[in-house]
Design a protein around this motif. Sequence first.
Motif, PDB file in Angstrom:
ATOM      1  N   VAL A 321     -68.364   2.101  14.136  1.00 13.87           N
ATOM      2  CA  VAL A 321     -68.750   3.182  13.228  1.00 13.87           C
ATOM      3  C   VAL A 321     -68.320   2.794  11.811  1.00 13.87           C
ATOM      4  N   LYS A 322     -69.289   2.619  10.954  1.00 14.34           N
ATOM      5  CA  LYS A 322     -69.001   2.201   9.592  1.00 14.34           C
ATOM      6  C   LYS A 322     -68.223   3.276   8.835  1.00 14.34           C
ATOM      7  N   GLY A 323     -67.209   2.837   8.109  1.00 11.34           N
ATOM      8  CA  GLY A 323     -66.418   3.732   7.281  1.00 11.34           C
ATOM      9  C   GLY A 323     -65.319   4.460   8.000  1.00 11.34           C
ATOM     10  N   ALA A 324     -65.287   4.408   9.341  1.00 12.45           N
ATOM     11  CA  ALA A 324     -64.297   5.164  10.114  1.00 12.45           C
ATOM     12  C   ALA A 324     -62.954   4.449  10.140  1.00 12.45           C
ATOM     13  N   GLY A 325     -61.891   5.212  10.346  1.00 11.11           N
ATOM     14  CA  GLY A 325     -60.549   4.691  10.562  1.00 11.11           C
ATOM     15  C   GLY A 325     -60.090   4.957  11.981  1.00 11.11           C
ATOM     16  N   HIS A 326     -58.898   4.495  12.310  1.00 11.79           N
ATOM     17  CA  HIS A 326     -58.391   4.604  13.678  1.00 11.79           C
ATOM     18  C   HIS A 326     -58.365   6.047  14.171  1.00 11.79           C
ATOM     19  N   PHE A 327     -58.029   6.997  13.290  1.00 10.48           N
ATOM     20  CA  PHE A 327     -57.869   8.387  13.715  1.00 10.48           C
ATOM     21  C   PHE A 327     -59.117   9.232  13.471  1.00 10.48           C
ATOM     22  N   SER A 328     -60.204   8.590  13.051  1.00  8.73           N
ATOM     23  CA  SER A 328     -61.432   9.349  12.800  1.00  8.73           C
ATOM     24  C   SER A 328     -62.031   9.926  14.072  1.00  8.73           C
ATOM     25  N   PHE A 329     -61.577   9.459  15.238  1.00  6.98           N
ATOM     26  CA  PHE A 329     -62.081   9.962  16.517  1.00  6.98           C
ATOM     27  C   PHE A 329     -61.358  11.227  16.967  1.00  6.98           C
ATOM     28  N   VAL A 330     -60.290  11.597  16.266  1.00  9.71           N
ATOM     29  CA  VAL A 330     -59.533  12.813  16.571  1.00  9.71           C
ATOM     30  C   VAL A 330     -60.183  13.983  15.840  1.00  9.71           C
ATOM     31  N   ALA A 331     -60.246  15.141  16.479  1.00 12.26           N
ATOM     32  CA  ALA A 331     -60.832  16.324  15.846  1.00 12.26           C
ATOM     33  C   ALA A 331     -60.011  16.738  14.631  1.00 12.26           C
ATOM     34  N   SER A 332     -60.636  17.447  13.715  1.00  9.65           N
ATOM     35  CA  SER A 332     -59.979  17.869  12.481  1.00  9.65           C
ATOM     36  C   SER A 332     -58.818  18.820  12.759  1.00  9.65           C
ATOM     37  N   PHE A 333     -57.876  18.851  11.831  1.00  8.68           N
ATOM     38  CA  PHE A 333     -56.676  19.676  11.958  1.00  8.68           C
ATOM     39  C   PHE A 333     -56.803  20.954  11.131  1.00  8.68           C
ATOM     40  N   PRO A 334     -56.090  22.016  11.532  1.00 10.14           N
ATOM     41  CA  PRO A 334     -56.005  23.209  10.677  1.00 10.14           C
ATOM     42  C   PRO A 334     -55.365  22.849   9.340  1.00 10.14           C
ATOM     43  N   PRO A 335     -55.641  23.631   8.293  1.00 10.62           N
ATOM     44  CA  PRO A 335     -55.185  23.248   6.955  1.00 10.62           C
ATOM     45  C   PRO A 335     -53.703  22.918   6.845  1.00 10.62           C
ATOM     46  N   ALA A 336     -52.826  23.768   7.352  1.00  9.87           N
ATOM     47  CA  ALA A 336     -51.392  23.531   7.203  1.00  9.87           C
ATOM     48  C   ALA A 336     -50.920  22.330   8.012  1.00  9.87           C
ATOM     49  N   LEU A 337     -51.569  22.080   9.139  1.00  7.81           N
ATOM     50  CA  LEU A 337     -51.134  20.978   9.996  1.00  7.81           C
ATOM     51  C   LEU A 337     -51.594  19.613   9.495  1.00  7.81           C
ATOM     52  N   LYS A 338     -52.533  19.596   8.553  1.00 10.37           N
ATOM     53  CA  LYS A 338     -52.943  18.308   7.994  1.00 10.37           C
ATOM     54  C   LYS A 338     -51.773  17.602   7.327  1.00 10.37           C
ATOM     55  N   ILE A 339     -50.877  18.371   6.734  1.00 11.86           N
ATOM     56  CA  ILE A 339     -49.699  17.778   6.082  1.00 11.86           C
ATOM     57  C   ILE A 339     -48.777  17.176   7.130  1.00 11.86           C
ATOM     58  N   VAL A 340     -48.566  17.916   8.223  1.00 15.97           N
ATOM     59  CA  VAL A 340     -47.681  17.431   9.285  1.00 15.97           C
ATOM     60  C   VAL A 340     -48.294  16.222   9.987  1.00 15.97           C
ATOM     61  N   ALA A 341     -49.595  16.246  10.200  1.00 12.93           N
ATOM     62  CA  ALA A 341     -50.264  15.165  10.935  1.00 12.93           C
ATOM     63  C   ALA A 341     -50.306  13.871  10.140  1.00 12.93           C
ATOM     64  N   GLY A 342     -50.258  13.958   8.828  1.00 14.73           N
ATOM     65  CA  GLY A 342     -50.222  12.749   8.002  1.00 14.73           C
ATOM     66  C   GLY A 342     -51.450  11.876   8.208  1.00 14.73           C
ATOM     67  N   GLU A 343     -51.210  10.620   8.590  1.00 14.81           N
ATOM     68  CA  GLU A 343     -52.297   9.662   8.754  1.00 14.81           C
ATOM     69  C   GLU A 343     -53.321  10.123   9.779  1.00 14.81           C
ATOM     70  N   GLY A 344     -52.891  10.824  10.801  1.00 12.54           N
ATOM     71  CA  GLY A 344     -53.803  11.278  11.839  1.00 12.54           C
ATOM     72  C   GLY A 344     -54.873  12.226  11.338  1.00 12.54           C
ATOM     73  N   ALA A 345     -54.638  12.887  10.201  1.00 14.99           N
ATOM     74  CA  ALA A 345     -55.595  13.838   9.650  1.00 14.99           C
ATOM     75  C   ALA A 345     -56.431  13.244   8.523  1.00 14.99           C
ATOM     76  N   ARG A 346     -56.140  11.991   8.171  1.00 16.43           N
ATOM     77  CA  ARG A 346     -56.830  11.387   7.032  1.00 16.43           C
ATOM     78  C   ARG A 346     -57.864  10.361   7.490  1.00 16.43           C
ATOM     79  N   ASP A 347     -58.937  10.260   6.696  1.00 21.28           N
ATOM     80  CA  ASP A 347     -59.995   9.279   6.922  1.00 21.28           C
ATOM     81  C   ASP A 347     -60.153   8.409   5.686  1.00 21.28           C
ATOM     82  N   PRO A 348     -60.738   7.241   5.839  1.00 18.69           N
ATOM     83  CA  PRO A 348     -61.066   6.440   4.660  1.00 18.69           C
ATOM     84  C   PRO A 348     -61.958   7.238   3.707  1.00 18.69           C
ATOM     85  N   ASP A 349     -61.866   6.922   2.421  1.00 16.61           N
ATOM     86  CA  ASP A 349     -62.627   7.640   1.409  1.00 16.61           C
ATOM     87  C   ASP A 349     -64.119   7.663   1.755  1.00 16.61           C
TER      88      ASP A 349
END
Length: 394
Positions: A321-349
Motif C-alpha cells: 500500500v503506497k504511502g502507508a506506515g506500519h501502523f496504518s493497518f490499525v483503526a483510528s483512535f479517539p481524539p484524546a487517545l491519539k496522544i497516548v498511542a503516539g506512533e500507533g496513531a500516526r501515519d506518513p504525511d
Amino acid sequence: MMVSCGLVGDCDRRRELDHVTQLDRGGRSVGLLALILLLCIALTAGAVPSWGVGYRKIDVQDPLTGESFPVALWYPTAAAPAPLFVTGSRSLSLCRLPAILCRWIAFEMPVAHDAAPAAGDFGLIVVSHGAGGFALLHRDLAMVLASQGYAVAAPTHPRGKDNDISGVGVWVGRPKQVSRVIDAVLEDRQLGSHIEHERVGVVGHSNGGYTALAVAGAKPSTDAIAAHCRQHPDDARFCAFGGAFTREVTREVGDIPDLRDRRVRSLVLMAPNAAPFTDDALAKVGVPVRVYAAENDDLTRVRYHAERLARILPQAECVVVKGAGHFSFVASFPPALKIVAGEGARDPDGFDRDAFHEVMNREIVEFFNCTLRPAGNTPIRGAQPSSCRSRESR
C-alpha cells in the motif's frame, strides 16, 4: 485506486484486467483464472445479507499460564445497534461517562450489546493484534466482517512477565491463545452452534502476523531471527526492537513446538513479522494467504517480510500500500487517545487511514468469502504471483 488481483484476491469490479494474465511459477498463463474469480464474486456478491452487529466480551484462560484474558466478540444479529463506548484498557471496560466525554477517551462502536446472534451459520475469524496492542485495534474490520455473516473474536493477548515482543509468552503463548479462542467460541452457548467449523480464518498485524503464520503451520525458530539480523544489518529498527531483553529471552526459549491448528483455513496478514521462520517452515503453510504491506514501514520492512512471504508461501498474494506506515493497518483512535498511542496513531504525511480502511476491509471480506467457501469451492493452488504489487491507498 488500483486493486490488485490474484487467484485468491478480491478482484472487485474495478480491477485492471491485465492483472489476471500474469504467469504462475511454472510459467503457465493464468488468464482463465479470471473466470474462477468472477464466478466466486458473482456467487458471493449479493448472497450474504448485511446484518446488524452484536458485541460482547468473554474471558478465556491462557493454556500456557492459566491467566485469564479478555476476548471481544462481534457477530451478526437482528437487533438494532446503539452507540457503545469501550475503553482501551486490557479489561475492555465500558465507559460510563456521558457520551460527549466517552467519545474522546473510549472507542465508539454502533453495535447491539449482548444481543442474541442472528439465525444462520457463520464463518469465524480470529484477529491477533501486534505487540503492545489490544482487542479493539481492528474493530472496524471486525464490524464489517460481522455485518457480512462472520463471527469475529479478537483477544487481548496476555503479556505475562515478558514484553509482548519475544519470549515463550509470545512465540508459544500467542498461537496457543488463538487456538484456545477458537475452542471458546465453538463451545460458547450462544455462538457455538452457529459456527461452520470448516470456515475458520485468522487476521494478524505485525506480531499478530507471526501468530497467524505459526497457527497455519509454519514452525517458528529463534535461530531464524538471529540469522536474519546477522544477514541484514541494515534492518536496524527491527533487530533493535526490544533491545538486550529481546535477545536474552530469545536465547532462553530454545526449540519451539509445532503450533499448527488445522482448523484454520485462510489468513490475512498486515505488515507481518516473518523473521522467526525459515524458508522451509514457511513453505509448509498450506492455506491461502493475503499479505498487506506498507510502503513506508521501517519496522517490518517490505523486502524482508512481505516480499519474502510472497516468494515462499505456496498460496500467497501480496499488496504493498503506497504511502502507508506500519501502523496504518490499525483503526483510528479517539481524539484524546491519539496522544497516548503516539506512533500507533500516526501515519506518513498525506496518508488517509480511514479512507484506506474502507477499501481494505471490504477486500478482506471478499477474500474470506472466496477462500472460506465449503470444500470443493476453494481457489486452485499455485497460481499466485511471487512478488508484491503496489497500489494506491485510495
